[in-house]
Design a protein around this motif. Structure first.
Motif, PDB file in Angstrom:
ATOM      1  N   GLN A 207       0.828  -1.206   0.000  1.00 55.53           N
ATOM      2  CA  GLN A 207       0.000   0.000   0.000  1.00 55.53           C
ATOM      3  C   GLN A 207       0.861   1.254   0.000  1.00 55.53           C
ATOM      4  OE1 GLN A 207      -3.467   0.021  -0.278  1.00 55.53           O
ATOM      5  NE2 GLN A 207      -3.078   2.197  -0.652  1.00 55.53           N
ATOM      6  N   SER A 208       1.956   1.205   0.754  1.00 54.69           N
ATOM      7  CA  SER A 208       2.876   2.343   0.793  1.00 54.69           C
ATOM      8  C   SER A 208       3.507   2.577  -0.576  1.00 54.69           C
ATOM      9  CB  SER A 208       3.971   2.098   1.834  1.00 54.69           C
ATOM     10  OG  SER A 208       4.924   3.134   1.813  1.00 54.69           O
ATOM     11  N   GLU A 209       3.884   1.503  -1.261  1.00 60.67           N
ATOM     12  CA  GLU A 209       4.461   1.622  -2.603  1.00 60.67           C
ATOM     13  C   GLU A 209       3.457   2.255  -3.567  1.00 60.67           C
ATOM     14  OE1 GLU A 209       7.489   0.874  -3.722  1.00 60.67           O
ATOM     15  OE2 GLU A 209       8.254   0.094  -1.821  1.00 60.67           O
ATOM     16  N   TYR A 210       2.198   1.843  -3.435  1.00 60.36           N
ATOM     17  CA  TYR A 210       1.169   2.370  -4.323  1.00 60.36           C
ATOM     18  C   TYR A 210       0.897   3.844  -4.046  1.00 60.36           C
ATOM     19  CZ  TYR A 210      -3.421   3.257  -6.331  1.00 60.36           C
ATOM     20  OH  TYR A 210      -4.473   3.802  -7.021  1.00 60.36           O
ATOM     21  N   ASP A 211       0.850   4.221  -2.761  1.00 61.89           N
ATOM     22  CA  ASP A 211       0.575   5.613  -2.403  1.00 61.89           C
ATOM     23  C   ASP A 211       1.615   6.562  -2.996  1.00 61.89           C
ATOM     24  OD1 ASP A 211      -1.655   4.850  -0.989  1.00 61.89           O
ATOM     25  OD2 ASP A 211      -0.629   4.796   0.960  1.00 61.89           O
ATOM     26  N   GLN A 212       2.852   6.085  -3.150  1.00 59.94           N
ATOM     27  CA  GLN A 212       3.917   6.931  -3.681  1.00 59.94           C
ATOM     28  C   GLN A 212       3.791   7.191  -5.183  1.00 59.94           C
ATOM     29  OE1 GLN A 212       7.918   5.703  -2.454  1.00 59.94           O
ATOM     30  NE2 GLN A 212       7.027   4.670  -0.672  1.00 59.94           N
ATOM     31  N   ILE A 213       3.085   6.311  -5.895  1.00 60.88           N
ATOM     32  CA  ILE A 213       3.060   6.436  -7.359  1.00 60.88           C
ATOM     33  C   ILE A 213       1.675   6.686  -7.943  1.00 60.88           C
ATOM     34  CG2 ILE A 213       5.073   4.928  -7.582  1.00 60.88           C
ATOM     35  CD1 ILE A 213       3.137   2.718  -8.525  1.00 60.88           C
ATOM     36  N   LYS A 214       0.626   6.630  -7.118  1.00 62.36           N
ATOM     37  CA  LYS A 214      -0.728   6.648  -7.679  1.00 62.36           C
ATOM     38  C   LYS A 214      -1.046   7.937  -8.438  1.00 62.36           C
ATOM     39  CE  LYS A 214      -2.913   7.941  -3.259  1.00 62.36           C
ATOM     40  NZ  LYS A 214      -3.906   7.488  -2.244  1.00 62.36           N
ATOM     41  N   GLU A 215      -0.427   9.051  -8.058  1.00 68.85           N
ATOM     42  CA  GLU A 215      -0.639  10.289  -8.798  1.00 68.85           C
ATOM     43  C   GLU A 215       0.194  10.319 -10.073  1.00 68.85           C
ATOM     44  OE1 GLU A 215      -2.932  12.431  -8.058  1.00 68.85           O
ATOM     45  OE2 GLU A 215      -3.494  11.373  -6.217  1.00 68.85           O
ATOM     46  N   LYS A 216       1.370   9.739 -10.014  1.00 65.23           N
ATOM     47  CA  LYS A 216       2.301   9.795 -11.147  1.00 65.23           C
ATOM     48  C   LYS A 216       1.803   8.987 -12.346  1.00 65.23           C
ATOM     49  CE  LYS A 216       6.321  10.277  -8.100  1.00 65.23           C
ATOM     50  NZ  LYS A 216       7.630   9.688  -7.691  1.00 65.23           N
ATOM     51  N   ILE A 217       1.180   7.853 -12.086  1.00 70.14           N
ATOM     52  CA  ILE A 217       0.808   6.977 -13.195  1.00 70.14           C
ATOM     53  C   ILE A 217      -0.319   7.553 -14.048  1.00 70.14           C
ATOM     54  CG2 ILE A 217       1.581   4.844 -12.121  1.00 70.14           C
ATOM     55  CD1 ILE A 217      -1.143   4.341 -11.081  1.00 70.14           C
ATOM     56  N   LEU A 218      -1.027   8.557 -13.504  1.00 70.08           N
ATOM     57  CA  LEU A 218      -2.108   9.175 -14.266  1.00 70.08           C
ATOM     58  C   LEU A 218      -1.586  10.140 -15.324  1.00 70.08           C
ATOM     59  CD1 LEU A 218      -4.638   9.881 -11.366  1.00 70.08           C
ATOM     60  CD2 LEU A 218      -4.601   7.957 -12.963  1.00 70.08           C
ATOM     61  N   ASP A 219      -0.319  10.576 -15.156  1.00 77.87           N
ATOM     62  CA  ASP A 219       0.293  11.493 -16.121  1.00 77.87           C
ATOM     63  C   ASP A 219       1.781  11.177 -16.214  1.00 77.87           C
ATOM     64  OD1 ASP A 219       0.995  13.509 -17.817  1.00 77.87           O
ATOM     65  OD2 ASP A 219       0.475  15.158 -16.470  1.00 77.87           O
ATOM     66  N   LEU A 220       2.110  10.164 -16.996  1.00 77.14           N
ATOM     67  CA  LEU A 220       3.509   9.708 -17.085  1.00 77.14           C
ATOM     68  C   LEU A 220       4.437  10.793 -17.604  1.00 77.14           C
ATOM     69  CD1 LEU A 220       2.987   6.125 -18.598  1.00 77.14           C
ATOM     70  CD2 LEU A 220       3.379   6.729 -16.202  1.00 77.14           C
ATOM     71  N   LYS A 221       3.960  11.599 -18.510  1.00 72.37           N
ATOM     72  CA  LYS A 221       4.807  12.614 -19.141  1.00 72.37           C
ATOM     73  C   LYS A 221       5.302  13.648 -18.144  1.00 72.37           C
ATOM     74  CE  LYS A 221       4.885  15.812 -23.067  1.00 72.37           C
ATOM     75  NZ  LYS A 221       4.104  16.373 -24.198  1.00 72.37           N
ATOM     76  N   SER A 222       4.517  13.944 -17.137  1.00 73.74           N
ATOM     77  CA  SER A 222       4.861  15.005 -16.178  1.00 73.74           C
ATOM     78  C   SER A 222       5.683  14.513 -14.999  1.00 73.74           C
ATOM     79  CB  SER A 222       3.578  15.679 -15.662  1.00 73.74           C
ATOM     80  OG  SER A 222       2.829  16.224 -16.718  1.00 73.74           O
TER      81      SER A 222
ATOM     82  N   SER B 217      11.108  12.522 -13.786  1.00 74.62           N
ATOM     83  CA  SER B 217      12.353  12.850 -13.079  1.00 74.62           C
ATOM     84  C   SER B 217      13.066  11.599 -12.565  1.00 74.62           C
ATOM     85  CB  SER B 217      12.072  13.798 -11.918  1.00 74.62           C
ATOM     86  OG  SER B 217      11.107  13.237 -11.034  1.00 74.62           O
ATOM     87  N   ASP B 218      12.305  10.576 -12.202  1.00 75.87           N
ATOM     88  CA  ASP B 218      12.901   9.330 -11.696  1.00 75.87           C
ATOM     89  C   ASP B 218      13.141   8.301 -12.801  1.00 75.87           C
ATOM     90  OD1 ASP B 218      12.792  10.348  -9.134  1.00 75.87           O
ATOM     91  OD2 ASP B 218      10.798   9.523  -8.740  1.00 75.87           O
ATOM     92  N   CYS B 219      12.882   8.693 -14.028  1.00 77.93           N
ATOM     93  CA  CYS B 219      13.013   7.753 -15.140  1.00 77.93           C
ATOM     94  C   CYS B 219      14.401   7.846 -15.767  1.00 77.93           C
ATOM     95  CB  CYS B 219      11.945   8.053 -16.191  1.00 77.93           C
ATOM     96  SG  CYS B 219      12.025   6.989 -17.645  1.00 77.93           S
ATOM     97  N   PRO B 220      15.142   6.735 -15.862  1.00 76.43           N
ATOM     98  CA  PRO B 220      16.450   6.751 -16.531  1.00 76.43           C
ATOM     99  C   PRO B 220      16.316   7.273 -17.959  1.00 76.43           C
ATOM    100  CG  PRO B 220      16.107   4.667 -15.397  1.00 76.43           C
ATOM    101  CD  PRO B 220      14.805   5.386 -15.358  1.00 76.43           C
ATOM    102  N   GLU B 221      17.321   7.964 -18.428  1.00 72.75           N
ATOM    103  CA  GLU B 221      17.259   8.599 -19.743  1.00 72.75           C
ATOM    104  C   GLU B 221      16.992   7.592 -20.855  1.00 72.75           C
ATOM    105  OE1 GLU B 221      20.007  11.503 -22.583  1.00 72.75           O
ATOM    106  OE2 GLU B 221      20.618  11.046 -20.525  1.00 72.75           O
ATOM    107  N   GLU B 222      17.577   6.383 -20.717  1.00 69.81           N
ATOM    108  CA  GLU B 222      17.417   5.395 -21.784  1.00 69.81           C
ATOM    109  C   GLU B 222      15.989   4.851 -21.870  1.00 69.81           C
ATOM    110  OE1 GLU B 222      18.851   3.024 -18.143  1.00 69.81           O
ATOM    111  OE2 GLU B 222      19.241   4.972 -19.077  1.00 69.81           O
ATOM    112  N   LEU B 223      15.167   5.124 -20.863  1.00 73.24           N
ATOM    113  CA  LEU B 223      13.790   4.631 -20.873  1.00 73.24           C
ATOM    114  C   LEU B 223      12.783   5.699 -21.281  1.00 73.24           C
ATOM    115  CD1 LEU B 223      13.688   2.484 -17.592  1.00 73.24           C
ATOM    116  CD2 LEU B 223      14.224   1.756 -19.921  1.00 73.24           C
ATOM    117  N   LEU B 224      13.246   6.927 -21.508  1.00 74.26           N
ATOM    118  CA  LEU B 224      12.341   8.006 -21.880  1.00 74.26           C
ATOM    119  C   LEU B 224      11.785   7.798 -23.289  1.00 74.26           C
ATOM    120  CD1 LEU B 224      14.155  11.162 -20.458  1.00 74.26           C
ATOM    121  CD2 LEU B 224      12.022  10.137 -19.642  1.00 74.26           C
ATOM    122  N   SER B 225      10.521   8.091 -23.442  1.00 76.16           N
ATOM    123  CA  SER B 225       9.853   7.950 -24.735  1.00 76.16           C
ATOM    124  C   SER B 225       9.442   9.317 -25.266  1.00 76.16           C
ATOM    125  CB  SER B 225       8.604   7.067 -24.599  1.00 76.16           C
ATOM    126  OG  SER B 225       8.929   5.790 -24.092  1.00 76.16           O
TER     127      SER B 225
END
Length: 379
Positions: A295-310, A313-321
């Motif tokens: 649940q703690s893991e989910y709480d940290q990302i639940k807002e981020k997954i709704l807007d991946l583009k924004s 910052s935590d995404c490695p450069e090689e994984l950016l689309s």
């Protein structure tokens, strides 16, 4: 001549024992030959019968495995046309050879040129034409039938395709969603071939779900299962992206990637293989909510997954689309303990119906005549 392509993850110097060979074939090469035309009868101007053709017909009860077993002789020949004779001046046409193939097969020739796609039951195509019967135009000598090597490339047709890295819980999820009984174990690459399950609803509606072998990075470049996996996504209407809330590590020599990083990595693989896949309806399933700390893991990302583009910052450069998929729905689940499965079933149905209705409306609008023409405006 029959060539079989079997999906393998890696090459090995160890010879395969039959019991370890994969049973699923998604590519098959066949040497096919149309029947020889019958000879004519010069004295009476008789015409020989045309040679039979080799024809493929889509059938839902056939597999490429069965097709390969039934047609081991090479080349596969159609019947020759009958020679003209005193008793029969017009020789009989040779019988066509009708070969049943799975639904979803694309037929290619030796130069990799597409001959046909057989996507519906009863769809047919001519794989090799029969030779012309002997007549005055060819000195009454029947001609040879067409001979060619064709490749049958199967892309599974399912309503829903599950995508995710190895060990994300896709096979367990398929078992929870449907009647399928895939092999399940706690190590990567448990699924070595596609599995199809059927979700059944109380009103007898059925939706097919394909559990496809786990992606690895570089799949778009045909690394690992590569195109053997990705090609099956192309004919699904909806994607189920299954991700482990606690991330994934391919092996001890690879670093652990977080749940968000794995989402970005999956997005990248889809984009590099076919950017249009990012426009496909998609539901995100975050698995293993039953584990401590989930649940703690989910709480940290639940807002981020709704807007991946924004939130890159935590995404490695090689994984950016360049583009990012938009999720139609997000669920936290436990495939193992079947937590949230009923919600997933309902979401799958609602999403498929939503887009089916939108496509139907778009098609109807395209068929509507221009209103100005109807009312006589601008005359």
């Amino acid at each position: 001549m029959v060539f079989v392509t079997i999906s393998n993850f890696c090459k090995s110097s160890v010879k395969f024992n039959k019991k370890y060979q994969l049973k699923f074939i998604d590519s098959l090469r066949l040497n096919v030959k149309g029947g020889h035309g019958g000879n004519g009868y010069p004295k009476y101007g008789g015409i020989g019968g045309q040679g039979g053709c080799i024809q493929f017909e889509a059938n839902e009860k056939v597999t490429l495995n069965a097709l390969a077993k039934r047609n081991k002789k090479s080349p596969i020949k159609a019947q020759s046309g009958e020679d003209s004779s005193k008793a029969r001046v017009l020789g009989r046409r040779g019988d066509d050879l009708n070969l049943k193939v799975p639904i979803g097969v694309t037929v290619f020739d030796e130069k990799n040129k597409k001959i046909a796609e057989l996507n519906e039951p009863g769809d047919t195509c001519i794989a090799a034409k029969g030779g012309i019967g002997g007549c005055s135009g060819n000195n009454f000598l029947g001609t040879r039938g067409q001979e060619r090597i064709v490749t049958l490339d199967l892309k599974l047709i399912a309503d829903v395709g599950m995508v995710g890295f190895p060990n994300a819980g896709k096979s367990t999820l398929l078992k929870a969603l449907s009647r399928a009984t895939p092999k399940i174990a706690n190590y990567p690459f448990t699924t070595l071939r596609p599995q199809i399950g059927i979700i059944e609803y109380s009103d007898f509606r059925q939706i097919t779900v394909a559990d496809l072998p786990g992606l690895i990075e570089g799949a778009h470049a045909n690394i690992g299962m590569g195109h053997k996996f990705l090609k099956h996504i192309e004919r699904t209407k909806l994607l189920l992206m299954v991700v482990d809330l606690f991330g994934f590590r391919f092996s001890v020599i690879h670093r652990l990637r977080t749940c968000m990083q794995n989402i970005y990595a999956l997005n990248k693989e889809l984009e590099l293989y076919d950017e249009d896949l990012l426009d496909r309806p998609c539901i995100l399933l975050l698995n293993k909510i039953d584990k401590e700390g989930a649940q703690s893991e989910y709480d940290q990302i639940k807002e981020k997954i709704l807007d991946l583009k924004s939130h890159t910052s935590d995404c490695p450069e090689e994984l950016l689309s360049n583009r990012f998929i938009q999720f139609d729905d997000v669920h936290v689940i436990s495939a193992k303990n079947e937590i949230g499965i009923d919600n997933v079933k309902a979401s799958i149905r609602q999403t498929l119906d939503k887009y089916a209705e939108e496509n139907l409306n778009d098609a109807s609008n395209e068929l509507k005549p221009n209103s100005r023409q109807i009312t006589g405006e601008n005359h």
